[in-house]
Design a protein around this motif. Sequence first.
Motif, PDB file in Angstrom:
ATOM      1  N   CYS A  50      49.009  47.193  34.544  1.00  0.00           N
ATOM      2  CA  CYS A  50      48.186  46.888  35.712  1.00  0.00           C
ATOM      3  C   CYS A  50      46.809  46.455  35.222  1.00  0.00           C
ATOM      4  O   CYS A  50      46.105  47.229  34.573  1.00  0.00           O
ATOM      5  CB  CYS A  50      48.046  48.091  36.640  1.00  0.00           C
ATOM      6  SG  CYS A  50      46.918  47.712  38.009  1.00  0.00           S
ATOM      7  N   ASP A  52      44.224  45.637  37.080  1.00  0.00           N
ATOM      8  CA  ASP A  52      43.129  46.194  37.883  1.00  0.00           C
ATOM      9  C   ASP A  52      42.763  47.607  37.451  1.00  0.00           C
ATOM     10  O   ASP A  52      41.622  48.016  37.560  1.00  0.00           O
ATOM     11  CB  ASP A  52      43.507  46.193  39.368  1.00  0.00           C
ATOM     12  CG  ASP A  52      43.788  44.782  39.853  1.00  0.00           C
ATOM     13  OD1 ASP A  52      43.059  43.878  39.417  1.00  0.00           O
ATOM     14  OD2 ASP A  52      44.749  44.580  40.619  1.00  0.00           O
ATOM     15  N   CYS A  53      43.760  48.346  37.012  1.00  0.00           N
ATOM     16  CA  CYS A  53      43.500  49.732  36.602  1.00  0.00           C
ATOM     17  C   CYS A  53      43.438  49.881  35.087  1.00  0.00           C
ATOM     18  O   CYS A  53      43.103  50.942  34.589  1.00  0.00           O
ATOM     19  CB  CYS A  53      44.570  50.670  37.150  1.00  0.00           C
ATOM     20  SG  CYS A  53      44.762  50.554  38.927  1.00  0.00           S
ATOM     21  N   HIS A  65      49.895  51.362  42.587  1.00  0.00           N
ATOM     22  CA  HIS A  65      49.339  50.068  42.168  1.00  0.00           C
ATOM     23  C   HIS A  65      49.714  48.951  43.139  1.00  0.00           C
ATOM     24  O   HIS A  65      49.784  47.785  42.762  1.00  0.00           O
ATOM     25  CB  HIS A  65      49.810  49.737  40.737  1.00  0.00           C
ATOM     26  CG  HIS A  65      49.401  50.775  39.746  1.00  0.00           C
ATOM     27  ND1 HIS A  65      48.173  50.790  39.133  1.00  0.00           N
ATOM     28  CD2 HIS A  65      50.058  51.877  39.294  1.00  0.00           C
ATOM     29  CE1 HIS A  65      48.093  51.846  38.336  1.00  0.00           C
ATOM     30  NE2 HIS A  65      49.223  52.527  38.412  1.00  0.00           N
ATOM     31  N   HIS A  68      48.057  45.374  43.345  1.00  0.00           N
ATOM     32  CA  HIS A  68      47.321  45.117  42.102  1.00  0.00           C
ATOM     33  C   HIS A  68      48.023  44.025  41.294  1.00  0.00           C
ATOM     34  O   HIS A  68      49.164  43.689  41.561  1.00  0.00           O
ATOM     35  CB  HIS A  68      47.232  46.389  41.251  1.00  0.00           C
ATOM     36  CG  HIS A  68      46.422  47.469  41.894  1.00  0.00           C
ATOM     37  ND1 HIS A  68      46.158  48.655  41.275  1.00  0.00           N
ATOM     38  CD2 HIS A  68      45.813  47.545  43.106  1.00  0.00           C
ATOM     39  CE1 HIS A  68      45.427  49.424  42.063  1.00  0.00           C
ATOM     40  NE2 HIS A  68      45.214  48.759  43.193  1.00  0.00           N
TER      41      HIS A  68
HETATM   42 ZN    ZN Z   1      46.658  49.397  39.420  1.00  0.00          ZN
END
Ligand code: ZN
Lengths: 88, 643
Positions: A50, A52-53, A65, A68
């Motif tokens: 992921c 975004d994370c 998620h 994402h």
């Molecule tokens: Zn994420």
Amino acid sequence: MGSCKGCKWWRPDYFFDNLGECEKMTGIRPENEAACEIFEAKIETEFCWCRDCRVTFHASERDLHKGHNFFCGTRVDLDAHEYTSTGD
Amino acid sequence: MRMNTRARGTKTKMGLNFIIGGAQGGGIETAGLLAVKALAMHGLEVFADREYHSNIKGKHSYSHIRASEERIRSIKYPVDLIGALDVETIATHYKDLKPGGVLIHDAALLDKPITKLPPMEKERLERLKAELEKEDIGNTVREFDKWLERNGRIVLPFPFSVIITEKAKLASPMIERAMNTAMTTLLLRAAGMPFATILEAVDALFMEKVEAKELNKAVANAVNDGFNEFSGNRNLGTEIIGKKRSARGKKMLVAGNDAVAIGKLIGGLRLQTYYPITPAADESFVIEQHSSLFDLKGEIVGSPIVIQAEDEISAICMAIGGALTGVRAATCTSGPGFSLMVEGIGWAGMNEVPVVITYYQRGGPSTGLPTRHSQSDLLFAINSGHGEFSRIVLASGSHEEAIDDAIKCMNLAERYQVPVIHLLDKGIANCVTTINPPVFGKIERGKLTEKGAWDYRRFAFDGDPVSPRAFLGDELMWYTGDEHDELGHISEDPENRRKMYEKRMAKREKILKEAPDEDKAVLFGDENFEDLLVTWGVTTGAAVDSLPELQTAGSKTAILQVRMMEPFPVDFVSKFISKANRVISLEANYIGQLAELIGWNTGFRIKNRILKYTGRLITQDEVVKSYMRILGGEEKIVLMGGE
Ligand SMILES: [Zn+2]
Ligand SMILES: [Zn+2]
């Protein structure tokens, strides 16, 4: 066909994630480069990255998620230890 | 935030002040080092703080770099330029940019959301979101940039990603280093540095690594072309650096870890033991890289041995063992490691062993803030260990002092046959600065016995608390942890106990009597001062740098840097304290440990205290502002600056 970003062979850089490399080719390229003949749309595999994370997540954690940007993996500079300060 | 919208020119004689930030592990160290090298090669004095997270990957990390034609010893806010390698750097440091200052980032970041920052600490993210909402800024970097420009900052989104993939044709997987070189090149070009100097620095940084060197040069070239194109039609107004300075004698660029390592090597160290710990381990790595020492004729004069022990208990005990055999021996550590060494230090005190412990303070307790600064172990260094014994605690306040003191500590250890704690902090350990090459001081081995002496008594009572020393194997001697007689045999006889106890303790007076004033404390500024700022360690730099401003702001102001913490130079320090109208302590801990120490020893209670315990360095601007607040009647001030 889409861009490299949508391909299952695309590995975004851990830090500079608009850049990355293709699992099947050498060289750094931007994520929005037009896809080539080996393009295959990315699919959710058991483990995904992921962006975004900045974590690798398991299929069972998919809900965390939602929405994402996921990829089938990420790339890291294998020489990073040479120039990274550590703390312990 | 209320930002000052009045854009002032960034032109100043004082030099350059900037931040390069990015994610930990993303090559940000390379960026800082390259910039610092280039600035030093340009003939400027440099001081750079490295702030990094103990989490190895992804967390925000940055270098805060200052360059000037005059010596600088601290960092200062606000900055002239910010190079942001990621969105988090923009979000974290935008408040640090002065009006008219320049923010540089990759144009590829423009459409990224400014609040989607996975590695950012929760508390910080909440503060940021509140700020964005209050100012109605929007959610993308593009919108954020526009807001900054409305507030008088210059934003330069530069196509770094395009350059790296197209112009530099990056084939090998080195995005991180390339990106950092690209950013540094642009920052320095925007600050007016000639491109040739930047190339020289790339050469110097990647010396033997041919592939990386060529790649980074290609990247730098491409960025330079891009910059020339760009600056052709837009004036950044950031010509800060100016012409290359002519040579002013040789300079060295060192971190504090390097400085101590250099001092130990010059001072004849032959055994260094350690267990890896932040921010001390680099010192041992530097010593290790110099396994052979040469004299001017090129002959090998010695080879220091560096041993990584299984833990700090072992490290101190090995160093003690080495010292007993007659070599100059030392160990280095930070708080958690020192905690483990305490029993060993007591043993060295009881057995009068000349061993040096280099102690780099970091944020505690426990593992605390491993990579952050602190001056909160002063009282621990002085009081560690049970029972009473003589020791020396000497605190360095700069990189140059760190070299000299490393030599001095070994001399003192052998001269007085006591454990010596060389007290430093993360600030000195990790900050990088330009210094004059060290002077090769004298090696004094102290009182030694003649070989083959009949009736050798290791702990002889002969009027001097320091008995002649013999090395293991040369004479017959006994060492135990227990109280002992002159030979070293265990003795619990009350009369012997008193004599031996007093012999060990009498060293304190001897040390104080013989110590030169400059080892006790150093006064900066007007001798006829009215206000006196007392400080120590790396904080001295911020105080000294701010002295001209303090002197225009207040009455006659001076700074007293205390160096010898144990035995405490009561008379010498009292002389200054008693003459001041107002005494202010300035240090990076909660209780004001130096202020307390002065209180215990002199009976003088320092009311005004400027303190900081966030793990970040005390900066020059903070000293000035907090001094003004003290003049305005505040008693105690807690500082919060820095990210
Ligand atoms: Zn994420
Ligand atoms: Zn592709």
